[in-house]
Design a protein around this motif. Structure first.
Motif, PDB file in Angstrom:
ATOM      1  N   TYR A  18       2.467  18.460 -24.549  1.00 27.24           N
ATOM      2  CA  TYR A  18       1.356  17.510 -24.560  1.00 27.24           C
ATOM      3  C   TYR A  18       0.496  17.667 -23.320  1.00 27.24           C
ATOM      4  CZ  TYR A  18       3.586  15.474 -28.582  1.00 27.24           C
ATOM      5  OH  TYR A  18       4.135  15.296 -29.828  1.00 27.24           O
ATOM      6  N   PHE A  19       1.143  17.753 -22.167  1.00 30.00           N
ATOM      7  CA  PHE A  19       0.420  17.969 -20.915  1.00 30.00           C
ATOM      8  C   PHE A  19       1.409  18.392 -19.844  1.00 30.00           C
ATOM      9  CE2 PHE A  19       1.326  13.497 -21.480  1.00 30.00           C
ATOM     10  CZ  PHE A  19       1.871  13.099 -20.276  1.00 30.00           C
ATOM     11  N   GLU A  20       0.860  18.915 -18.754  1.00 24.59           N
ATOM     12  CA  GLU A  20       1.673  19.390 -17.639  1.00 24.59           C
ATOM     13  C   GLU A  20       1.126  18.831 -16.344  1.00 24.59           C
ATOM     14  OE1 GLU A  20       1.884  23.653 -17.581  1.00 24.59           O
ATOM     15  OE2 GLU A  20       2.675  23.778 -19.615  1.00 24.59           O
ATOM     16  N   THR A  21       1.989  18.789 -15.346  1.00 27.34           N
ATOM     17  CA  THR A  21       1.576  18.517 -13.973  1.00 27.34           C
ATOM     18  C   THR A  21       1.873  19.794 -13.196  1.00 27.34           C
ATOM     19  OG1 THR A  21       3.733  17.722 -13.198  1.00 27.34           O
ATOM     20  CG2 THR A  21       2.291  16.095 -14.281  1.00 27.34           C
ATOM     21  N   SER A  22       1.731  19.740 -11.906  1.00 28.72           N
ATOM     22  CA  SER A  22       2.026  20.945 -11.128  1.00 28.72           C
ATOM     23  C   SER A  22       3.492  21.352 -11.240  1.00 28.72           C
ATOM     24  CB  SER A  22       1.642  20.744  -9.660  1.00 28.72           C
ATOM     25  OG  SER A  22       2.380  19.675  -9.108  1.00 28.72           O
ATOM     26  N   ARG A  23       4.397  20.368 -11.463  1.00 33.31           N
ATOM     27  CA  ARG A  23       5.826  20.684 -11.500  1.00 33.31           C
ATOM     28  C   ARG A  23       6.515  20.354 -12.814  1.00 33.31           C
ATOM     29  NH1 ARG A  23       8.410  17.538  -6.724  1.00 33.31           N
ATOM     30  NH2 ARG A  23       7.181  15.867  -7.648  1.00 33.31           N
ATOM     31  N   LEU A  24       5.869  19.586 -13.670  1.00 31.90           N
ATOM     32  CA  LEU A  24       6.538  19.071 -14.866  1.00 31.90           C
ATOM     33  C   LEU A  24       5.808  19.458 -16.147  1.00 31.90           C
ATOM     34  CD1 LEU A  24       7.164  15.410 -13.630  1.00 31.90           C
ATOM     35  CD2 LEU A  24       8.766  17.340 -13.538  1.00 31.90           C
ATOM     36  N   ARG A  25       6.576  19.522 -17.206  1.00 31.73           N
ATOM     37  CA  ARG A  25       6.042  19.736 -18.549  1.00 31.73           C
ATOM     38  C   ARG A  25       6.505  18.547 -19.396  1.00 31.73           C
ATOM     39  NH1 ARG A  25       7.692  24.830 -19.119  1.00 31.73           N
ATOM     40  NH2 ARG A  25       5.686  25.568 -18.390  1.00 31.73           N
ATOM     41  N   LEU A  26       5.552  17.847 -20.018  1.00 32.73           N
ATOM     42  CA  LEU A  26       5.874  16.738 -20.908  1.00 32.73           C
ATOM     43  C   LEU A  26       5.626  17.225 -22.327  1.00 32.73           C
ATOM     44  CD1 LEU A  26       5.017  15.424 -18.027  1.00 32.73           C
ATOM     45  CD2 LEU A  26       5.348  13.333 -19.328  1.00 32.73           C
ATOM     46  N   ARG A  27       6.685  17.226 -23.128  1.00 28.13           N
ATOM     47  CA  ARG A  27       6.675  17.953 -24.394  1.00 28.13           C
ATOM     48  C   ARG A  27       7.425  17.191 -25.472  1.00 28.13           C
ATOM     49  NH1 ARG A  27      11.873  19.318 -24.756  1.00 28.13           N
ATOM     50  NH2 ARG A  27      13.052  20.029 -22.946  1.00 28.13           N
ATOM     51  N   ASP A  28       7.378  17.786 -26.687  1.00 29.16           N
ATOM     52  CA  ASP A  28       8.181  17.285 -27.794  1.00 29.16           C
ATOM     53  C   ASP A  28       9.665  17.433 -27.458  1.00 29.16           C
ATOM     54  OD1 ASP A  28       6.424  16.379 -29.795  1.00 29.16           O
ATOM     55  OD2 ASP A  28       6.124  18.403 -30.570  1.00 29.16           O
ATOM     56  N   TRP A  29      10.457  16.622 -28.112  1.00 29.63           N
ATOM     57  CA  TRP A  29      11.910  16.717 -27.979  1.00 29.63           C
ATOM     58  C   TRP A  29      12.423  17.898 -28.783  1.00 29.63           C
ATOM     59  CZ3 TRP A  29      15.121  13.230 -25.285  1.00 29.63           C
ATOM     60  CH2 TRP A  29      14.429  12.188 -24.639  1.00 29.63           C
ATOM     61  N   GLU A  30      13.473  18.514 -28.258  1.00 30.35           N
ATOM     62  CA  GLU A  30      14.142  19.616 -28.937  1.00 30.35           C
ATOM     63  C   GLU A  30      15.590  19.213 -29.173  1.00 30.35           C
ATOM     64  OE1 GLU A  30      13.585  22.767 -26.098  1.00 30.35           O
ATOM     65  OE2 GLU A  30      11.419  22.827 -26.432  1.00 30.35           O
ATOM     66  N   GLU A  31      16.196  19.794 -30.162  1.00 30.43           N
ATOM     67  CA  GLU A  31      17.591  19.480 -30.487  1.00 30.43           C
ATOM     68  C   GLU A  31      18.501  19.685 -29.266  1.00 30.43           C
ATOM     69  OE1 GLU A  31      20.064  17.743 -33.091  1.00 30.43           O
ATOM     70  OE2 GLU A  31      18.032  18.331 -33.683  1.00 30.43           O
ATOM     71  N   THR A  32      18.186  20.676 -28.438  1.00 36.72           N
ATOM     72  CA  THR A  32      19.007  20.952 -27.251  1.00 36.72           C
ATOM     73  C   THR A  32      18.906  19.848 -26.194  1.00 36.72           C
ATOM     74  OG1 THR A  32      17.217  22.277 -26.321  1.00 36.72           O
ATOM     75  CG2 THR A  32      18.942  23.465 -27.542  1.00 36.72           C
ATOM     76  N   ASP A  33      17.927  18.938 -26.322  1.00 38.09           N
ATOM     77  CA  ASP A  33      17.793  17.818 -25.382  1.00 38.09           C
ATOM     78  C   ASP A  33      18.803  16.713 -25.663  1.00 38.09           C
ATOM     79  OD1 ASP A  33      15.519  19.047 -24.232  1.00 38.09           O
ATOM     80  OD2 ASP A  33      14.180  18.037 -25.648  1.00 38.09           O
ATOM     81  N   LEU A  34      19.351  16.697 -26.863  1.00 40.18           N
ATOM     82  CA  LEU A  34      20.175  15.563 -27.278  1.00 40.18           C
ATOM     83  C   LEU A  34      21.437  15.402 -26.421  1.00 40.18           C
ATOM     84  CD1 LEU A  34      20.191  13.191 -29.129  1.00 40.18           C
ATOM     85  CD2 LEU A  34      21.147  14.638 -30.929  1.00 40.18           C
ATOM     86  N   GLU A  35      22.127  16.477 -26.111  1.00 47.31           N
ATOM     87  CA  GLU A  35      23.354  16.346 -25.313  1.00 47.31           C
ATOM     88  C   GLU A  35      23.052  15.872 -23.885  1.00 47.31           C
ATOM     89  OE1 GLU A  35      26.972  15.597 -24.468  1.00 47.31           O
ATOM     90  OE2 GLU A  35      26.377  16.136 -26.499  1.00 47.31           O
ATOM     91  N   PRO A  36      22.079  16.465 -23.160  1.00 49.29           N
ATOM     92  CA  PRO A  36      21.776  15.916 -21.835  1.00 49.29           C
ATOM     93  C   PRO A  36      21.206  14.491 -21.909  1.00 49.29           C
ATOM     94  CG  PRO A  36      20.354  17.812 -22.312  1.00 49.29           C
ATOM     95  CD  PRO A  36      21.366  17.715 -23.412  1.00 49.29           C
TER      96      PRO A  36
END
Length: 183
Positions: free
Chosen positions: A3-21
């Motif tokens: 969706y958008f980025e900063t100098s250090r971060l990426r704000l994005r859609d969720w991925e299946e691999t995000d579920l465990e963390p």
């Protein structure tokens, strides 16, 4: 989708691999200190589904956040529709939850400020609210740093009245006042 980025971060859609963390994040007592309780695996799975549903229904939500340098998932920053019974709801709320290892690096402020700009410039929001338990000093500092103004105290209707977490602060920002960070 990013969706958008900063100098250090990426704000994005969720991925299946995000579920465990994400499950570990919500089960961490330090992270959930200012919430009534940690979340079980089942509760996190339901929360995850509600986040995905909100994106499908509204086109916005709580964005998965990763550090650009190493693509590590560190939590979420984004928007939710607050619909509990209060004199300021329904409204759009901005919120964040980051894992302990990401604290103290300015990620919440950096991501939330970019999120507000995205909300006002791309999503057409006119105002955004944020609230937290009054004892949550770290989140209150982020709210101030991203230009939000304190409105009032209120008792959160979904938190037990005798809980130290019931007393909440309400912050607000309007589109025309979201021009920059406070130091």
């Amino acid at each position: 989708m990013i969706y958008f980025e900063t100098s250090r971060l990426r704000l994005r859609d969720w991925e299946e691999t995000d579920l465990e963390p994400f499950r570990r994040l919500n089960a961490d007592e330090r992270v959930m200190k200012y919430f009534p309780k940690t979340l079980s695996t089942e509760e996190t799975n339901a929360f995850y589904k509600s986040i995905i549903s909100e994106f499908e229904e509204c086109g916005f939500g709580l964005y998965a956040v990763e550090v650009k340098e190493n693509k590590e998932f560190i939590g979420f920053i984004g928007f939710r529709r607050a619909t509990f019974e209060a004199d300021f709801t329904p409204c759009i709320e901005i919120g964040w939850r980051l894992k302990k290892e990401a604290w103290g690096k300015g990620y919440a402020t950096e991501g939330a400020a970019a999120c507000l700009q995205y909300g006002f410039n791309e999503l057409g929001f006119h105002e955004v609210f944020s609230f937290t338990a009054d004892i949550n000093e770290p989140s209150k500092k982020v709210m101030i740093k991203i230009g939000m103004n304190f409105i009032k105290m209120f008792g959160h209707p979904r938190v037990e009245k005798d809980s130290p977490l019931n007393k909440h602060v309400l912050f607000h920002i309007q589109q025309n006042s979201a021009n920059g960070l406070r130091s």
